[in-house]
Scaffold this motif. Structure first.
Motif, short mmCIF file in Angstrom:
data_model
loop_
_atom_site.label_atom_id
_atom_site.label_comp_id
_atom_site.label_asym_id
_atom_site.label_seq_id
_atom_site.Cartn_x
_atom_site.Cartn_y
_atom_site.Cartn_z
N GLU A 192 0.83 -1.21 0.00
CA GLU A 192 0.00 0.00 0.00
C GLU A 192 0.86 1.26 0.00
OE1 GLU A 192 -3.56 2.13 2.63
OE2 GLU A 192 -2.94 0.08 3.09
N SER A 193 1.89 1.29 0.84
CA SER A 193 2.78 2.45 0.89
C SER A 193 3.56 2.59 -0.42
CB SER A 193 3.77 2.32 2.06
OG SER A 193 3.10 2.43 3.28
N ILE A 194 4.01 1.46 -0.96
CA ILE A 194 4.75 1.50 -2.21
C ILE A 194 3.88 2.04 -3.34
CG2 ILE A 194 5.83 0.05 -3.99
CD1 ILE A 194 6.86 -1.72 -1.69
N MET A 195 2.64 1.59 -3.41
CA MET A 195 1.72 2.08 -4.44
C MET A 195 1.52 3.58 -4.31
SD MET A 195 0.73 -0.22 -6.65
CE MET A 195 -0.66 0.68 -7.35
N LYS A 196 1.34 4.07 -3.09
CA LYS A 196 1.14 5.51 -2.87
C LYS A 196 2.38 6.30 -3.27
CE LYS A 196 -2.26 5.18 0.90
NZ LYS A 196 -2.50 5.41 2.35
N ASP A 197 3.56 5.78 -2.92
CA ASP A 197 4.80 6.49 -3.25
C ASP A 197 5.02 6.52 -4.76
OD1 ASP A 197 5.24 6.89 -0.58
OD2 ASP A 197 6.73 5.29 -0.36
N ILE A 198 4.77 5.41 -5.42
CA ILE A 198 4.95 5.36 -6.87
C ILE A 198 3.94 6.25 -7.57
CG2 ILE A 198 4.67 3.84 -8.89
CD1 ILE A 198 6.17 1.69 -7.32
N ASP A 199 2.72 6.23 -7.11
CA ASP A 199 1.69 7.11 -7.69
C ASP A 199 2.10 8.57 -7.55
OD1 ASP A 199 -1.06 7.45 -8.82
OD2 ASP A 199 -1.40 8.51 -6.91
N TYR A 200 2.67 8.91 -6.39
CA TYR A 200 3.14 10.28 -6.16
C TYR A 200 4.24 10.65 -7.15
CZ TYR A 200 5.66 14.10 -3.88
OH TYR A 200 6.31 15.27 -3.62
N LEU A 201 5.22 9.75 -7.34
CA LEU A 201 6.32 10.04 -8.26
C LEU A 201 5.84 10.15 -9.70
CD1 LEU A 201 9.34 7.89 -6.99
CD2 LEU A 201 8.91 10.34 -6.66
N VAL A 202 4.98 9.25 -10.10
CA VAL A 202 4.49 9.26 -11.49
C VAL A 202 3.75 10.57 -11.78
CG1 VAL A 202 2.80 8.21 -13.06
CG2 VAL A 202 4.36 6.75 -11.75
N LYS A 203 2.96 11.04 -10.83
CA LYS A 203 2.17 12.25 -11.04
C LYS A 203 3.00 13.54 -10.91
CE LYS A 203 -2.29 10.30 -9.73
NZ LYS A 203 -3.38 10.28 -8.73
N SER A 204 4.14 13.44 -10.19
CA SER A 204 4.93 14.66 -9.97
C SER A 204 6.07 14.81 -10.95
CB SER A 204 5.49 14.66 -8.53
OG SER A 204 6.37 13.56 -8.32
N GLU A 205 6.31 13.81 -11.78
CA GLU A 205 7.44 13.90 -12.72
C GLU A 205 6.98 14.27 -14.12
OE1 GLU A 205 9.74 10.32 -12.43
OE2 GLU A 205 10.57 10.90 -10.51
#
Length: 205
Positions: A192-205
């Motif tokens: 769950e944390s990994i999914m949230k972190d990856i979603d954050y990176l994908v949307k911020s890059e």
């Protein structure tokens, strides 16, 4: 007289509230903003043999979750790959698998983990090579790349290694943005944390 005093107190109170609110707004906007995933380190780009694609290049503008493993590993490695399988499903569901995000598994035992061995191992986890990369290099290349991640490992005998249980979240600029523990018999990886972190990176890059 008392009325004037009360009025003066009310005015001072209102001014105090206004000044407090304005000060809070100024501090909020001027205070340095810290990234929720700060840069922990930068990984020097590398290329390795990919069992499905011949060559893999870290410089591919994608977010990666990278784990070191070896096929003879009796516990944390296969348990982690089971969790990777679930992450693969979730990434496909989010339509980011292979396009924005990759899972990367790097063997620590290239002498045993041949291309054929790794291909069969990948099949056992239903790995889709479109976005789940399985890499191997020479012993020297493997050591060099592991050092870039400060990944510690040591051969114990012909079949087993002692190794760190750290996974690395790497952004599109090859910067390490988070680290996680691999799975064990008592606890899977924190998907769950990994999914949230990856979603954050994908949307911020």
């Amino acid at each position: 007289m008392f009325s004037n005093v009360n009025h003066s107190k009310r005015v001072r109170f209102v001014l105090f509230i206004l000044i407090s609110v304005i000060s809070f707004i100024i501090i909020y906007w001027l205070w340095p903003k810290y990234d929720r995933l700060p840069v922990l380190d930068t990984v020097q780009p590398f290329q390795m043999e990919s069992v499905h694609d011949d060559k893999y290049d870290l410089n591919n503008d994608k977010v990666k979750l990278i784990s070191f493993f070896y096929t003879n590993c009796p516990d944390v490695c296969p348990l982690t790959m089971v969790d990777f399988k679930e992450l693969q499903f979730n990434f496909k569901k989010e339509e980011i698998f292979g396009k924005d995000v990759e899972l990367v598994a790097i063997t620590l035992d290239p002498e045993h983990d041949s291309k054929q061995v790794l291909t069969e191992y990948a099949k056992s986890f239903e790995a889709d090579p479109k976005g789940w990369k399985w890499l191997r290099g020479t012993k020297a290349e493997t050591k060099q790349i592991a050092n870039r991640f400060q990944m510690q490992y040591q051969r114990l005998d012909d079949n087993f290694f002692s190794h760190s249980i750290t996974m690395y979240l790497v952004d599109s600029k090859n910067q390490i943005r988070a680290i996680y523990d691999m799975a064990n018999t008592k606890k899977p990886i924190d998907k769950e944390s990994i999914m949230k972190d990856i979603d954050y990176l994908v949307k911020s890059e």
